[in-house]
Design an enzyme around this catalytic site. Structure first.
Site, PDB file in Angstrom:
ATOM      1  N   SER A  90       0.852  -1.192   0.000  1.00 29.25           N
ATOM      2  CA  SER A  90       0.000   0.000   0.000  1.00 29.25           C
ATOM      3  C   SER A  90       0.884   1.236   0.000  1.00 29.25           C
ATOM      4  O   SER A  90       2.017   1.186   0.475  1.00 29.25           O
ATOM      5  CB  SER A  90      -0.878  -0.003   1.246  1.00 29.25           C
ATOM      6  OG  SER A  90      -1.458   1.271   1.434  1.00 29.25           O
ATOM      7  N   TYR A 144      -2.038  -0.021  10.442  1.00 26.19           N
ATOM      8  CA  TYR A 144      -2.141  -0.660   9.128  1.00 26.19           C
ATOM      9  C   TYR A 144      -0.887  -0.379   8.282  1.00 26.19           C
ATOM     10  O   TYR A 144      -0.266  -1.285   7.719  1.00 26.19           O
ATOM     11  CB  TYR A 144      -3.388  -0.132   8.412  1.00 26.19           C
ATOM     12  CG  TYR A 144      -3.514  -0.530   6.967  1.00 26.19           C
ATOM     13  CD1 TYR A 144      -3.989  -1.796   6.613  1.00 26.19           C
ATOM     14  CD2 TYR A 144      -3.162   0.354   5.940  1.00 26.19           C
ATOM     15  CE1 TYR A 144      -4.113  -2.150   5.282  1.00 26.19           C
ATOM     16  CE2 TYR A 144      -3.284  -0.002   4.611  1.00 26.19           C
ATOM     17  CZ  TYR A 144      -3.757  -1.258   4.288  1.00 26.19           C
ATOM     18  OH  TYR A 144      -3.866  -1.620   2.974  1.00 26.19           O
TER      19      TYR A 144
END
Lengths: 469, 254
Positions: free
Chosen positions: B144, B157
């Site tokens: 990501s 995250y």
């Protein structure tokens, strides 16, 4: 003390050890889809048997000089036998015109050995750098297919090392099934360890060639149809980007081996001369997009202009006529790292309209092809998976980076299939497994013979996995 | 096997219910990928995805797989390779968590880290070993942009993805010469079930766009791709911003 050499004191006895395998990344000549295998280079059939016995779960396949375009001589995660070390000529019969060779003998080596005696290889493709084993495994053809058939049709006998290590001598008469499953069988029935070939008698090493410019595809097809019977070798090169009335323009080359009295005086002293050295080596410096629509268009134009308008007989050398690209070592590097693929199909003579449709679509879409070659095949070879069959065969050479290429080729697959044609496995690198079965009606028969010869599936390649051969 | 035009025949998805994974599988099935294994926690979404892929002519199997069951990864995944070569493995599972809540509940934060990082490490290593034996294949790892720099609204995250990203880069280097290729994918904000209800970021993207990027990256044997591709340039700047300046950029964006 007996005669056992091992116990003779003071004497060293050499036992040829099986060479150690090396991990190598392999590709075909098109430099696409690499995979990694253990590569071993055996020098005897005993070493081959030992390697095959120890092949492991990912199996083994033989490899020669790596001139197949796609993946038939790769075996990801398994073993690959590099047979270029098995390159001895075992025997020659000059009266019969036959020669016995190991599988790694190249066609160049055969020409060098046999031309002085007035013998040429029975069939040659566009390169001399292929081995006899590969030539049989792919059942290759050349510009003389209409006259001479395919390579395996000149093989009198071969020794095949099977998965269980036994060696069986096959002839088309005594064991036709295994013989014709091996000829064109892409190395999947066993390892060819010896072959006996019938050579072609020639008086000279020159070819009497006529080159004629043709205005378009119809012109090329008509000329080839009319003159095929007069020439042992014939082929047309097309400008694949020309459209409209010039669609398929190019030149037709037809030839026969020159007889002694066709040679000019100065060549008669050494009529069988052959000096096959590459003139240059291609450096590995080319960007992947170098051969594109624009550069190929320029080359096509130049080549077309160079071809004479009227048929003009001239003498060509073996290299110049059959293997022009061999003059440059590693010429595949010109495509850059992205590589290229060859697309060769055959359609029946009755499907000339399909041929025209394909030539037109490729030209209109503007997919550049460095080499575009048209030829007429003669009757099919008996090989279960042999490629040639009565009809027109066309070869394109596409850089893999060509925009829209995947869709174009899939459309071409469908056209070829609908016309009852097929693609050449020695060049295939992307065919659909389902289409293959439709193109090769004897595939099931091949599988049956292969399953008997190799019940545990020891012989496998990237291609056989990809196509579910 | 991968063919000369970079098309693949078989695909294994870890996290078969993920929107990005299913979009990628659909995109591949429209090309030449006809054998697909979806591995994940049983869900209607995954079953529906499987049916859709079958409708595209693929032969699809659904396998139970839980990223958090680290000890079972070898037994679950290794046998899948015995049934035939797998050309591409797509590691797509992951949880976003709830940053604010997870900060107050360390065990919930641990679950995010364990799923996204530990589970990915164990399953990647199993898969890498199997691919190495095959001598060919690609492992595609979904990272990501959040892995690039920690920021206050998603650092749990983000750090798990950063760990995964670094792990995948190193794994890719370790696999050089084995025929196995690892590709790291760094999408920006993806509009999917994972981010449903969250405010969109600038340069947000869709699962379909990520799928397109993955297919293109596979053809090129890319080591790292960004979706959208411009993020590469945005982050080549952001990466070097001093922290106070970076904080300001993030504030403005939020």
């Amino acid at each position: 003390m007996g005669t056992d050499p091992a116990v003779v004191p003071g004497k060293q006895w050499e036992v040829a050890a099986v060479p150690q395998p090396r991990r190598e990344k392999l590709t075909g000549w098109g430099r696409t889809a690499p995979s990694v295998a253990q590569v071993v280079r055996p020098r005897t059939r005993e070493q081959i048997a030992e390697a095959v016995a120890g092949a492991g779960p990912r199996g083994v396949v033989a490899r020669g000089l790596g001139r197949s375009y796609g993946d038939p001589a790769q075996n990801a995660g398994g073993l690959v036998l590099d047979l270029t070390g098995m390159n001895r000529i075992l025997g020659v019969d000059l009266d019969q015109g036959t020669v016995e060779v190991e599988p790694g003998v190249s066609l160049q080596q055969l020409m060098q050995a046999m031309l002085p005696f007035g013998y040429f290889v029975p069939v040659t493709p566009g390169t001399r750098y292929v081995t006899v084993g590969g030539a049989i495994g792919c059942d290759i053809h050349g510009k003389s297919h209409h006259a001479d058939g395919s390579f395996a049709q000149h093989v009198l006998e071969l020794d095949l090392l099977l998965a269980d290590g036994s060696v069986r001598t096959l002839t088309p008469e005594t064991e036709p099934e295994l013989f014709w499953a091996t000829a064109g069988g892409m190395g999947l029935t066993g390892v060819i360890v010896r072959a006996k070939l019938r050579m072609m008698r020639v008086e000279t090493s020159r070819i009497q060639v006529e080159t004629q410019r043709v205005a378009n595809l119809d012109d090329a097809m008509e000329r080839m149809t009319l003159t095929d019977a007069d020439y042992r070798f014939s082929v047309a090169s097309l400008d694949n980007l020309a459209t409209g009335p010039s669609l398929g323009r190019g030149w037709v080359e037809s030839g026969n081996f020159a007889t002694l009295d066709q040679l000019p005086e100065k060549l008669r002293g050494n009529p069988l001369a052959f000096s096959p050295k590459p003139l240059a080596a291609m450096p590995d410096v080319f960007p992947s997009g170098l051969l594109n629509r624009r550069t190929i268009r320029l080359m096509n134009e130049a080549n077309f202009r160079r071809a004479p308008k009227d048929a003009r007989p001239h003498l060509a050398t073996i290299g110049g006529f059959f293997h022009p690209l061999d003059a440059i070592h590693d010429w595949n590097r010109v495509y850059g790292a992205a590589g290229f693929l060859q697309y060769q199909f055959v359609v029946p003579f009755a499907a000339a309209s399909t041929l025209r449709r394909i030539v037109e679509r490729v030209a209109v879409q503007g997919a550049p092809s460095f080499v575009t070659v048209l030829k007429r095949f003669g009757p099919a070879s008996p090989g279960y998976l042999s490629f040639p069959a009565d009809g027109w065969t066309l070869t394109y050479d596409f850089p893999t980076g060509t925009p829209g290429l995947a869709g174009l080729l899939r459309w071409m697959d469908a056209q070829v299939l609908e016309a009852g044609g097929r693609l050449y496995l020695a060049k295939d690198s992307r065919l659909d497994a389902g289409d293959l079965a439709a193109m090769y009606p004897r595939l099931e028969a091949f599988r049956k013979v292969r399953a008997e010869a190799d019940p545990h599936g020891v012989f496998v390649s990237d291609q056989s996995r990809r196509l579910g051969l | 096997m991968k063919d000369s035009l970079g098309s693949v025949q078989s695909l294994l998805v870890l996290g078969g219910g993920s929107d990005i994974a299913l979009a990628t599988a659909r995109r591949l099935a429209q090309d030449k990928t006809k054998r697909i294994i979806l591995a994940g926690r049983p869900s209607e979404r995954m079953e529906a995805g499987a049916d859709l892929l079958r409708g595209l002519g693929a032969e699809v199997r659904v396998v139970e797989f839980d990223a958090l069951e680290f000890a079972g990864h070898d037994d679950t995944l290794a046998p899948l390779f015995a049934e035939g070569d797998i050309d591409v493995v797509l590691l797509a599972f992951g949880v976003l968590g709830d940053q604010a809540a997870d900060e107050r509940d360390p065990m919930a934060a641990a679950k995010v880290a364990q799923t996204n990082y530990v589970g990915a490490v164990t399953s990647s290593l199993v898969v890498a070993e199997a691919l190495k034996k095959q001598g060919h294949g690609a492992l595609v790892v979904l990272s990501s942009v959040a892995a690039e720099r920690g920021r206050k609204d998603n650092f749990i995250y983000g750090s798990s993805k950063a760990g995964l990203d670094t792990f995948a880069q190193g794994l890719g280097d370790a696999l050089q010469g084995t025929g196995v290729h690892v590709m790291v994918v760094r999408p920006g904000f993806v509009e999917s079930k994972m981010t449903a209800g969250r405010p969109k970021s600038p340069m947000s993207t869709t699962p379909e766009a990520v799928a397109e990027g993955i297919v293109d990256g596979l053809r090129r044997d890319a080591d790292l791709i960004w979706v959208p591709a411009q993020l590469r340039y945005v982050f080549s700047g952001l990466r070097h911003l001093p922290r106070p300046a970076f904080r300001k950029v993030v504030e403005k964006q939020a």
